[in-house]
Design a protein around this motif. Structure first.
Motif, PDB file in Angstrom:
ATOM      1  N   SER A 101      49.179  53.192  46.351  1.00  0.00           N
ATOM      2  CA  SER A 101      48.330  52.521  45.641  1.00  0.00           C
ATOM      3  C   SER A 101      46.797  53.506  45.856  1.00  0.00           C
ATOM      4  O   SER A 101      46.600  53.899  46.938  1.00  0.00           O
ATOM      5  N   TYR A 102      46.083  53.608  44.704  1.00  0.00           N
ATOM      6  CA  TYR A 102      44.725  54.262  44.886  1.00  0.00           C
ATOM      7  C   TYR A 102      43.980  53.237  45.632  1.00  0.00           C
ATOM      8  O   TYR A 102      44.178  51.930  45.820  1.00  0.00           O
ATOM      9  N   SER A 103      42.755  53.626  46.213  1.00  0.00           N
ATOM     10  CA  SER A 103      41.950  52.605  47.418  1.00  0.00           C
ATOM     11  C   SER A 103      40.911  51.996  46.484  1.00  0.00           C
ATOM     12  O   SER A 103      40.332  51.205  47.206  1.00  0.00           O
ATOM     13  N   ASP A 104      40.509  52.318  45.253  1.00  0.00           N
ATOM     14  CA  ASP A 104      39.415  51.764  44.732  1.00  0.00           C
ATOM     15  C   ASP A 104      39.951  50.810  43.563  1.00  0.00           C
ATOM     16  O   ASP A 104      39.201  50.413  42.768  1.00  0.00           O
ATOM     17  N   ILE A 105      41.022  50.219  43.791  1.00  0.00           N
ATOM     18  CA  ILE A 105      41.610  49.013  42.694  1.00  0.00           C
ATOM     19  C   ILE A 105      41.799  47.953  43.398  1.00  0.00           C
ATOM     20  O   ILE A 105      42.121  48.098  44.518  1.00  0.00           O
ATOM     21  N   PHE A 106      41.880  46.735  42.528  1.00  0.00           N
ATOM     22  CA  PHE A 106      42.218  45.739  42.971  1.00  0.00           C
ATOM     23  C   PHE A 106      43.150  44.937  42.268  1.00  0.00           C
ATOM     24  O   PHE A 106      42.948  45.197  40.798  1.00  0.00           O
ATOM     25  N   TYR A 107      44.108  44.152  42.551  1.00  0.00           N
ATOM     26  CA  TYR A 107      45.315  43.656  41.656  1.00  0.00           C
ATOM     27  C   TYR A 107      46.006  42.444  42.273  1.00  0.00           C
ATOM     28  O   TYR A 107      45.975  42.370  43.623  1.00  0.00           O
ATOM     29  N   SER A 108      46.811  41.765  41.557  1.00  0.00           N
ATOM     30  CA  SER A 108      47.628  40.575  42.142  1.00  0.00           C
ATOM     31  C   SER A 108      48.838  40.965  42.773  1.00  0.00           C
ATOM     32  O   SER A 108      49.355  42.081  42.553  1.00  0.00           O
ATOM     33  N   LYS A 109      49.409  40.000  43.707  1.00  0.00           N
ATOM     34  CA  LYS A 109      50.757  40.117  44.227  1.00  0.00           C
ATOM     35  C   LYS A 109      51.859  40.394  43.196  1.00  0.00           C
ATOM     36  O   LYS A 109      52.937  41.075  43.344  1.00  0.00           O
ATOM     37  N   ILE A 110      51.625  39.959  41.780  1.00  0.00           N
ATOM     38  CA  ILE A 110      52.323  39.811  40.720  1.00  0.00           C
ATOM     39  C   ILE A 110      52.867  41.383  40.394  1.00  0.00           C
ATOM     40  O   ILE A 110      53.773  41.906  40.125  1.00  0.00           O
ATOM     41  N   ALA A 111      51.670  42.169  40.192  1.00  0.00           N
ATOM     42  CA  ALA A 111      51.655  43.619  39.832  1.00  0.00           C
ATOM     43  C   ALA A 111      52.415  44.388  40.850  1.00  0.00           C
ATOM     44  O   ALA A 111      53.403  45.182  40.559  1.00  0.00           O
TER      45      ALA A 111
END
Length: 251
Positions: A101-111
């Motif tokens: 994972s890049y460190s500057d992104i936020f995303y759901s558990k589904i992703a």
């Protein structure tokens, strides 16, 4: 399954914030970006590693109460790119299946679940509805977008170049990758010829290089909303969107 977060670089496009701390520590809805990532990744990974560099001590301090977190420092973070940070953790990875994972992104558990479940050797997550977010982030979405082209089997044909038209962008890569054990063997086989460039190569350049070598890279679409914090305007936009319940998965 292991997970790796690449958090070595400073993020100079958001100096207003990164002069005080790493941008992965920016809070989105009372939780840092880094914590959102760990919450999502730890559902599927028992071991998580954070590759640090800039502001290493603050990152460690924020995570000191979390178990099963390993820290590895890229001592050359100022003069290297993301793939080099990945290679700094090579011994820890130990050819296991890995989500990056890049460190500057936020995303759901589904992703993350979509990556976890794929059987492909190398896979990435992309947003087919990227233009909605880019229209809010930029006056001209093409100023920041990158080409993203797929074949009839949902494998990458091209990524990371400067597009001339929206049609050249069938989606946007969000910064999540999965590499299987066999995928590592494939990558190691090919990168031996670019050892002199390893330090400077970025992730999308690596993916394009692998495409040229006929390596299959599966592209997996998501529908959940996500975010990338690259500028101060991004941060202000997400604060506004949170009041509108834009990120419905956030709890």
């Amino acid at each position: 399954m292991k997970s790796l977060i690449l958090a070595a670089g400073r993020g100079t496009r958001i100096n207003e914030i990164t002069k005080n701390h790493h941008k992965c520590l920016i809070k989105i809805k009372k939780k840092s970006i880094l914590q959102w990532q760990i919450d999502a990744l730890s559902t599927f990974s028992k071991k998580i590693c954070v590759v640090t560099g800039y502001d290493e001590n603050k990152i460690k301090d924020k995570l000191k109460k979390i178990k099963n977190i390993t820290f590895i420092k890229n001592n050359e973070w100022e003069s290297s790119n993301m793939f080099y940070s990945l290679l700094c953790a090579k011994e820890w990875i130990d050819n296991d299946d890995l989500i990056i994972s890049y460190s500057d992104i936020f995303y759901s558990k589904i992703a993350v679940k979509k990556l976890y479940e794929t059987k492909s050797d190398i896979s990435i997550i992309y947003d087919p509805n990227w233009l909605e977010l880019w229209d809010m982030r930029f006056d001209n979405p093409l100023d920041d977008a990158e080409t993203f082209k797929l074949d009839s089997f949902s494998c990458l044909k091209e990524i990371g170049r400067k597009p001339n038209t929206i049609k050249e962008c069938e989606g946007q890569f969000i910064g999540l990758i999965k590499i299987s054990r066999n995928g590592w063997a494939i990558i190691n086989k090919h990168i031996s010829v670019i050892k002199d460039k390893i330090k400077k190569i970025d992730t999308t350049s690596l993916l394009n290089f692998l495409i040229l070598k006929k390596v299959k890279i599966r592209a997996i679409p998501i529908s959940d909303k996500w975010g990338e914090v690259d500028t101060l305007n991004d941060y202000k936009l997400y604060k506004k969107l949170l009041t509108q319940n834009y990120f419905k998965w956030m709890r």
